[in-house]
Design a protein around this motif. Structure first.
Motif, PDB file in Angstrom:
ATOM      1  N   SER A   1      16.403   9.414   3.946  1.00  0.00           N
ATOM      2  CA  SER A   1      15.535   9.640   2.820  1.00  0.00           C
ATOM      3  C   SER A   1      14.170   9.187   3.297  1.00  0.00           C
ATOM      4  O   SER A   1      13.294   9.584   2.695  1.00  0.00           O
ATOM      5  CB  SER A   1      16.084   8.760   1.582  1.00  0.00           C
ATOM      6  N   HIS A   2      14.238   8.578   4.398  1.00  0.00           N
ATOM      7  CA  HIS A   2      12.680   8.063   5.058  1.00  0.00           C
ATOM      8  C   HIS A   2      12.537   8.736   6.618  1.00  0.00           C
ATOM      9  O   HIS A   2      13.747   8.938   7.045  1.00  0.00           O
ATOM     10  CB  HIS A   2      12.645   6.711   5.050  1.00  0.00           C
ATOM     11  N   PRO A   3      11.524   9.314   6.728  1.00  0.00           N
ATOM     12  CA  PRO A   3      11.292   9.462   8.285  1.00  0.00           C
ATOM     13  C   PRO A   3      11.914   8.341   9.288  1.00  0.00           C
ATOM     14  O   PRO A   3      11.677   7.289   8.579  1.00  0.00           O
ATOM     15  CB  PRO A   3       9.791   9.806   8.444  1.00  0.00           C
TER      16      PRO A   3
ATOM     17  N   ALA B   1       0.905  -1.244  -0.007  1.00  0.00           N
ATOM     18  CA  ALA B   1      -0.028   0.082  -0.026  1.00  0.00           C
ATOM     19  C   ALA B   1       0.814   1.228   0.257  1.00  0.00           C
ATOM     20  O   ALA B   1       0.698   2.120  -0.559  1.00  0.00           O
ATOM     21  CB  ALA B   1      -1.124   0.111   1.197  1.00  0.00           C
ATOM     22  N   HIS B   2       2.042   1.332   0.799  1.00  0.00           N
ATOM     23  CA  HIS B   2       2.819   2.577   0.747  1.00  0.00           C
ATOM     24  C   HIS B   2       3.388   2.573  -0.535  1.00  0.00           C
ATOM     25  O   HIS B   2       3.621   3.797  -1.022  1.00  0.00           O
ATOM     26  CB  HIS B   2       4.007   2.227   1.859  1.00  0.00           C
ATOM     27  N   GLU B   3       3.896   1.725  -1.228  1.00  0.00           N
ATOM     28  CA  GLU B   3       4.448   1.678  -2.501  1.00  0.00           C
ATOM     29  C   GLU B   3       3.379   2.340  -3.596  1.00  0.00           C
ATOM     30  O   GLU B   3       3.845   3.311  -4.422  1.00  0.00           O
ATOM     31  CB  GLU B   3       4.830   0.337  -3.096  1.00  0.00           C
ATOM     32  N   LEU B   4       2.184   1.848  -3.545  1.00  0.00           N
ATOM     33  CA  LEU B   4       1.136   2.356  -4.145  1.00  0.00           C
ATOM     34  C   LEU B   4       0.833   3.804  -4.077  1.00  0.00           C
ATOM     35  O   LEU B   4       0.361   4.359  -4.919  1.00  0.00           O
ATOM     36  CB  LEU B   4      -0.045   1.576  -4.370  1.00  0.00           C
ATOM     37  N   GLY B   5       0.939   4.134  -2.715  1.00  0.00           N
ATOM     38  CA  GLY B   5       0.964   5.540  -2.495  1.00  0.00           C
ATOM     39  C   GLY B   5       1.975   6.556  -3.238  1.00  0.00           C
ATOM     40  O   GLY B   5       1.440   7.570  -3.826  1.00  0.00           O
ATOM     41  N   HIS B   6       3.089   5.989  -3.407  1.00  0.00           N
ATOM     42  CA  HIS B   6       4.175   6.503  -4.183  1.00  0.00           C
ATOM     43  C   HIS B   6       3.505   6.751  -5.871  1.00  0.00           C
ATOM     44  O   HIS B   6       3.735   7.940  -6.490  1.00  0.00           O
ATOM     45  CB  HIS B   6       5.672   5.849  -4.422  1.00  0.00           C
ATOM     46  N   HIS B   7       2.915   5.765  -6.105  1.00  0.00           N
ATOM     47  CA  HIS B   7       2.465   5.756  -7.509  1.00  0.00           C
ATOM     48  C   HIS B   7       1.219   6.897  -7.705  1.00  0.00           C
ATOM     49  O   HIS B   7       1.192   7.431  -8.546  1.00  0.00           O
ATOM     50  CB  HIS B   7       1.887   4.339  -7.845  1.00  0.00           C
TER      51      HIS B   7
ATOM     52  N   ASN C   1       7.776  13.037   0.611  1.00  0.00           N
ATOM     53  CA  ASN C   1       7.050  12.017  -0.260  1.00  0.00           C
ATOM     54  C   ASN C   1       6.850  10.757   0.374  1.00  0.00           C
ATOM     55  O   ASN C   1       5.907  10.108   0.358  1.00  0.00           O
ATOM     56  CB  ASN C   1       7.940  11.768  -1.534  1.00  0.00           C
ATOM     57  N   GLU C   2       7.486  10.322   1.390  1.00  0.00           N
ATOM     58  CA  GLU C   2       7.465   9.207   2.070  1.00  0.00           C
ATOM     59  C   GLU C   2       6.081   9.281   3.106  1.00  0.00           C
ATOM     60  O   GLU C   2       5.293   8.367   3.280  1.00  0.00           O
ATOM     61  CB  GLU C   2       8.690   8.765   2.822  1.00  0.00           C
ATOM     62  N   ARG C   3       6.049  10.502   3.574  1.00  0.00           N
ATOM     63  CA  ARG C   3       4.906  10.935   4.390  1.00  0.00           C
ATOM     64  C   ARG C   3       3.638  10.685   3.841  1.00  0.00           C
ATOM     65  O   ARG C   3       2.596  10.144   4.270  1.00  0.00           O
ATOM     66  CB  ARG C   3       5.186  12.235   5.279  1.00  0.00           C
TER      67      ARG C   3
END
Ligand SMILES: [Zn+2]
Length: 375
Positions: free
Chosen positions: A356-358, A234-240, A311-313
């Motif tokens: 690069s990530h929180p 789901a997180h990766e889809l959030g990037h998409h 972006n990660e958030r």
């Protein structure tokens, strides 16, 4: 050994275990290796310029290649690349030892060496291609080479990002089509709902090399594959959904435009205002270009990291919304942190400069706060 410490926050919040001494040591070591690597690269290029060995290398290359300019440039660049690799090899090996010391790797030495060789061959090819391109353009368009060079560089990056999952990653990792039919269907449905076209679901056989876990939705356009290890799809889809890949390319193009402009200034300075007078088309000025590029990327690293954390958030929020609860996210975060020996609570400065990530602690707290708001 992990101790439980209470975190400041709102009622009902779970306690996060404090970072182990081991995790702190490991992360400090990794940062030092990174800094040493950078210092070696800067140092080597600095020495090659300061001693004017660069002219000796150029003279040697020209003597061997004669008037075949591209061959001379290839030889000269090979010398620089081989020297850089030779100087950094000890540190690379130390990195390999550290991963083993902290039980994060199960890769044997010969396989590691083989990966190093493949990685070097790949960066050798790409670097040679770039260098040939840049100096050809400097000859053809002494005024505007840096604009054309920037455009071609961006084109090359996009092409590489396209073909990486199909051509480059399989050089280093095995991918198997996911055997579990139900899981494949569920993941594909989930991805299609988010508007991502999926050409296959693969298992990324990371466990052959590392004990760390990771997740990635790699590649652009038609070559997109969902690569599944222990992950949060789901997180990766959030990037998409948030088009982070596209936005990243736009940001990258602005920065590299600035970078190429700085390169132009640097080699003009070396040609006209520096006592050495390396002509613009004289590839003895290459170490100067490398130094300038490296300096720009170091200076911009905190900015790029801040952008990435933003972006990660966004991707995290998308994940909580689409799953509808934060429980699985929090436990996945904790599992990943333990498995990867990550610092859940690095100092704010370390996070700002290098992450690069929180930090995991911050992500979990944000998730719990979100859940509190959306009850
Ligand atoms: Zn992410």
């Amino acid at each position: 050994m992990e101790t439980m410490i209470p975190q400041p926050g709102f009622p009902g919040q779970r306690n996060m275990p404090a970072d182990s001494v081991e995790a702190r040591r490991y992360n400090r070591l990794i940062r030092r290796i990174g800094a040493a690597d950078l210092a070696l690269d800067f140092g080597l290029m600095g020495v090659i310029l300061a001693t004017d060995w660069t002219s000796d290398f150029r003279n040697f290359a020209v003597r061997v290649a004669g008037d075949r300019h591209a061959v001379a440039l290839f030889l000269y660049t090979s010398i620089l690349l081989l020297l850089t690799k030779a100087v950094g090899l000890g540190l690379d090996y130390y990195g390999f030892l550290v991963e083993h010391r902290y039980h994060l790797s199960n890769q044997r030495l010969p396989l590691w060496a083989w990966d190093e060789a493949k990685g070097f061959a790949l960066s050798f090819l790409i670097s040679q291609l770039l260098v040939q391109m840049v100096y050809l353009l400097i000859r053809l368009q002494p005024q505007w080479w840096w604009v054309t060079g920037w455009a071609l560089f961006m084109l090359l990056s996009v092409v590489l990002a396209h073909i990486a999952p199909v051509v480059l990653f399989p050089l280093f990792y095995h991918f198997h089509a996911l055997a579990d039919q139900d899981l494949t269907e569920r993941l594909t449905r989930m991805s299609e709902k988010a508007g991502a076209k999926v050409r296959g679901v693969y298992e990324w056989m990371l466990s052959e090399k590392t004990r760390k876990a990771n997740a990635a939705l790699m590649g652009l356009g038609r070559t997109r594959r969902i690569v599944l290890s222990d992950t949060v799809l789901a997180h990766e889809l959030g990037h998409h959904v948030h088009r982070h890949m596209l936005k990243g390319i736009v940001v990258q193009s602005v920065i590299t435009f600035f970078g190429f402009w700085c390169l132009k200034l640097a080699i003009r300075w070396a040609a006209y205002d520096w006592s050495r007078h390396y002509d613009q088309i004289d590839f003895a000025n290459l170490p100067l270009m490398i130094l300038v590029s490296a300096a720009i990327s170091v200076v911009l690293m905190p900015v790029m990291n801040a952008y990435s954390r933003f972006n990660e958030r966004q991707a995290d929020v998308y994940a909580w919304e689409s799953v509808g609860s934060v429980g699985p996210f929090c436990s996945a975060m904790e599992t990943l942190a333990v498995q990867n020996l990550a610092e859940r609570e690095p100092s704010r400065m370390v996070e700002i400069l290098f992450h690069s990530h929180p930090a995991t602690g911050r992500r979990v707290r944000a998730a719990l706060a979100w859940a509190e708001l959306h009850r």
